[in-house]
Write a protein that holds these residues in place. Structure first.
Motif, mmCIF file in Angstrom:
data_model
loop_
_atom_site.group_PDB
_atom_site.id
_atom_site.type_symbol
_atom_site.label_atom_id
_atom_site.label_comp_id
_atom_site.label_asym_id
_atom_site.label_seq_id
_atom_site.Cartn_x
_atom_site.Cartn_y
_atom_site.Cartn_z
ATOM 1 N N GLU A 177 0.857 -1.183 0.000
ATOM 2 C CA GLU A 177 0.000 0.000 0.000
ATOM 3 C C GLU A 177 0.896 1.237 0.000
ATOM 4 O O GLU A 177 1.544 1.550 1.000
ATOM 5 N N ARG A 178 0.944 1.910 -1.157
ATOM 6 C CA ARG A 178 1.789 3.093 -1.294
ATOM 7 C C ARG A 178 1.025 4.156 -2.081
ATOM 8 O O ARG A 178 0.410 3.862 -3.115
ATOM 9 N N LYS A 179 1.126 5.396 -1.646
ATOM 10 C CA LYS A 179 0.436 6.498 -2.309
ATOM 11 C C LYS A 179 0.875 6.649 -3.758
ATOM 12 O O LYS A 179 0.093 7.062 -4.627
ATOM 13 N N VAL A 180 2.112 6.299 -4.071
ATOM 14 C CA VAL A 180 2.623 6.496 -5.425
ATOM 15 C C VAL A 180 1.833 5.699 -6.459
ATOM 16 O O VAL A 180 1.702 6.124 -7.614
ATOM 17 N N TYR A 181 1.247 4.572 -6.062
ATOM 18 C CA TYR A 181 0.416 3.810 -7.004
ATOM 19 C C TYR A 181 -0.827 4.606 -7.384
ATOM 20 O O TYR A 181 -1.253 4.609 -8.546
ATOM 21 N N ARG A 182 -1.427 5.283 -6.408
ATOM 22 C CA ARG A 182 -2.592 6.112 -6.699
ATOM 23 C C ARG A 182 -2.199 7.325 -7.539
ATOM 24 O O ARG A 182 -2.930 7.718 -8.461
ATOM 25 N N ASP A 183 -1.046 7.903 -7.238
ATOM 26 C CA ASP A 183 -0.576 9.045 -8.010
ATOM 27 C C ASP A 183 -0.323 8.660 -9.466
ATOM 28 O O ASP A 183 -0.688 9.398 -10.396
ATOM 29 N N ALA A 184 0.308 7.512 -9.666
ATOM 30 C CA ALA A 184 0.600 7.053 -11.026
ATOM 31 C C ALA A 184 -0.686 6.805 -11.802
ATOM 32 O O ALA A 184 -0.791 7.181 -12.980
ATOM 33 N N LEU A 185 -1.660 6.193 -11.150
ATOM 34 C CA LEU A 185 -2.937 5.931 -11.816
ATOM 35 C C LEU A 185 -3.590 7.236 -12.250
ATOM 36 O O LEU A 185 -4.139 7.338 -13.354
ATOM 37 N N ALA A 186 -3.518 8.242 -11.400
ATOM 38 C CA ALA A 186 -4.141 9.537 -11.706
ATOM 39 C C ALA A 186 -3.423 10.266 -12.837
ATOM 40 O O ALA A 186 -4.033 11.063 -13.553
ATOM 41 N N GLU A 187 -2.131 9.977 -13.024
ATOM 42 C CA GLU A 187 -1.339 10.684 -14.033
ATOM 43 C C GLU A 187 -1.203 9.919 -15.345
ATOM 44 O O GLU A 187 -0.547 10.405 -16.273
ATOM 45 N N GLY A 188 -1.800 8.729 -15.418
ATOM 46 C CA GLY A 188 -1.663 7.935 -16.635
ATOM 47 C C GLY A 188 -0.286 7.304 -16.771
ATOM 48 O O GLY A 188 0.178 7.034 -17.890
ATOM 49 N N LYS A 189 0.353 7.053 -15.654
ATOM 50 C CA LYS A 189 1.697 6.485 -15.654
ATOM 51 C C LYS A 189 1.731 5.152 -14.919
ATOM 52 O O LYS A 189 0.803 4.791 -14.199
ATOM 53 N N GLY A 190 2.833 4.425 -15.112
ATOM 54 C CA GLY A 190 3.163 3.306 -14.249
ATOM 55 C C GLY A 190 4.167 3.771 -13.220
ATOM 56 O O GLY A 190 4.827 4.811 -13.398
ATOM 57 N N VAL A 191 4.326 3.026 -12.131
ATOM 58 C CA VAL A 191 5.268 3.476 -11.098
ATOM 59 C C VAL A 191 6.706 3.447 -11.598
ATOM 60 O O VAL A 191 7.567 4.149 -11.051
ATOM 61 N N LEU A 192 6.990 2.673 -12.652
ATOM 62 C CA LEU A 192 8.328 2.694 -13.237
ATOM 63 C C LEU A 192 8.646 4.045 -13.858
ATOM 64 O O LEU A 192 9.815 4.345 -14.129
ATOM 65 N N GLU A 193 7.615 4.847 -14.082
ATOM 66 C CA GLU A 193 7.793 6.191 -14.638
ATOM 67 C C GLU A 193 7.705 7.263 -13.551
ATOM 68 O O GLU A 193 7.669 8.456 -13.853
ATOM 69 N N MET A 194 7.648 6.828 -12.307
ATOM 70 C CA MET A 194 7.586 7.740 -11.172
ATOM 71 C C MET A 194 8.935 7.723 -10.438
ATOM 72 O O MET A 194 9.928 7.197 -10.949
ATOM 73 N N HIS A 195 8.972 8.274 -9.241
ATOM 74 C CA HIS A 195 10.224 8.383 -8.496
ATOM 75 C C HIS A 195 10.040 7.840 -7.082
ATOM 76 O O HIS A 195 10.128 8.567 -6.098
ATOM 77 N N ASN A 196 9.788 6.554 -7.021
ATOM 78 C CA ASN A 196 9.638 5.895 -5.723
ATOM 79 C C ASN A 196 10.350 4.552 -5.822
ATOM 80 O O ASN A 196 9.855 3.614 -6.456
ATOM 81 N N ASN A 197 11.517 4.464 -5.219
ATOM 82 C CA ASN A 197 12.356 3.282 -5.392
ATOM 83 C C ASN A 197 11.702 2.003 -4.879
ATOM 84 O O ASN A 197 11.857 0.935 -5.472
ATOM 85 N N ALA A 198 10.963 2.105 -3.776
ATOM 86 C CA ALA A 198 10.330 0.905 -3.221
ATOM 87 C C ALA A 198 9.277 0.358 -4.174
ATOM 88 O O ALA A 198 9.217 -0.849 -4.427
ATOM 89 N N ALA A 199 8.437 1.233 -4.716
ATOM 90 C CA ALA A 199 7.415 0.796 -5.651
ATOM 91 C C ALA A 199 8.030 0.306 -6.952
ATOM 92 O O ALA A 199 7.553 -0.673 -7.552
ATOM 93 N N ILE A 200 9.075 0.960 -7.414
ATOM 94 C CA ILE A 200 9.767 0.518 -8.628
ATOM 95 C C ILE A 200 10.311 -0.890 -8.436
ATOM 96 O O ILE A 200 10.187 -1.750 -9.322
ATOM 97 N N THR A 201 10.888 -1.156 -7.278
ATOM 98 C CA THR A 201 11.412 -2.497 -6.991
ATOM 99 C C THR A 201 10.294 -3.536 -7.016
ATOM 100 O O THR A 201 10.459 -4.638 -7.567
ATOM 101 N N GLU A 202 9.147 -3.200 -6.433
ATOM 102 C CA GLU A 202 8.009 -4.120 -6.426
ATOM 103 C C GLU A 202 7.525 -4.411 -7.848
ATOM 104 O O GLU A 202 7.258 -5.567 -8.205
ATOM 105 N N CYS A 203 7.407 -3.362 -8.647
ATOM 106 C CA CYS A 203 6.892 -3.536 -10.004
ATOM 107 C C CYS A 203 7.870 -4.330 -10.863
ATOM 108 O O CYS A 203 7.467 -5.184 -11.653
#
Length: 213
Positions: A177-203
């Motif tokens: 459960e990470r806010k960055v997943y909700r942010d990415a969904l709202a921006e039309g992005k995947g978390v690999l296109e965001m700046h959150n190392n923990a979520a990037i590792t998960e994805c």
């Protein structure tokens, strides 16, 4: 590859996972179609936001409800990967998707309400396998929206409960459960296109599991 993201319980992050899988595959150069089979249209709206923002690489999108078999067969001939977001309920979309997919992930929160759906989902997968001429899909429960606090032991407890289902494996990656997943969904992005190392590792772990799990 045909990849089905589905489940019986709503609110476990199926659309979030479907959009991140689609974006992750597209980033590797794959030609990806995201099939939104959920009337809520969460994945389709994500694609619309991605296109409106001009984000590359492109993720193609189609929408289809009801029996998915023929539509998926046609799309699989045109795209390298078809990612199906079938929503969160026992539906015609889920059941027909199980008859054509090569891999299925069932996102499930490590909560009692979600875990109680696992025997029925396992039964649905078993029924689909019995109806197919091949061995049927590789089917996995993916623990999602898991707590990040180190003192919360729900994820480990869920692993023990889910480890012995006859038709479903337990995927190694865990999506927290990470806010960055909700942010990415709202921006039309995947978390690999965001700046959150923990979520990037998960994805990245999920994409690795998709290819080698």
């Amino acid at each position: 590859m045909i990849i089905l993201i589905a489940g019986e319980k709503g609110g476990s992050g199926k659309s979030t996972i479907a959009t991140n899988v689609a974006a992750g595959l597209a980033l590797t150069g794959r030609d990806v179609l995201l099939l939104d089979a959920d009337p809520q249209r969460t994945s389709a709206l994500w694609v619309e936001r991605r296109e409106d923002s001009g984000i590359e690489p492109r993720v193609h999108c189609a929408e289809k409800t009801g029996d998915l078999k023929q539509s998926v067969a046609d799309l699989a001939n045109r795209y390298e990967d078809v990612v199906i977001d079938a929503g969160g309920r026992d539906s015609r979309e889920l059941r027909s998707g199980l008859l054509v997919t090569q891999r299925v992930y069932i996102p499930m929160r490590p909560s009692q309400a979600d875990l109680e759906t696992s025997p029925h989902v396992d039964e649905l997968v078993g029924m689909a396998k019995s109806m197919r001429v091949d061995a049927g899909p590789d089917a996995y429960i993916l623990l999602a929206m898991a707590p990040t606090h180190h003192l919360v032991t729900e994820t480990g407890q869920a692993r023990q409960i889910l480890k012995d289902l006859p038709n479903l494996f337990l995927a190694s990656p865990v999506i927290c459960e990470r806010k960055v997943y909700r942010d990415a969904l709202a921006e039309g992005k995947g978390v690999l296109e965001m700046h959150n190392n923990a979520a990037i590792t998960e994805c990245r772990a999920l994409l690795e599991d998709l290819h080698h799990g």
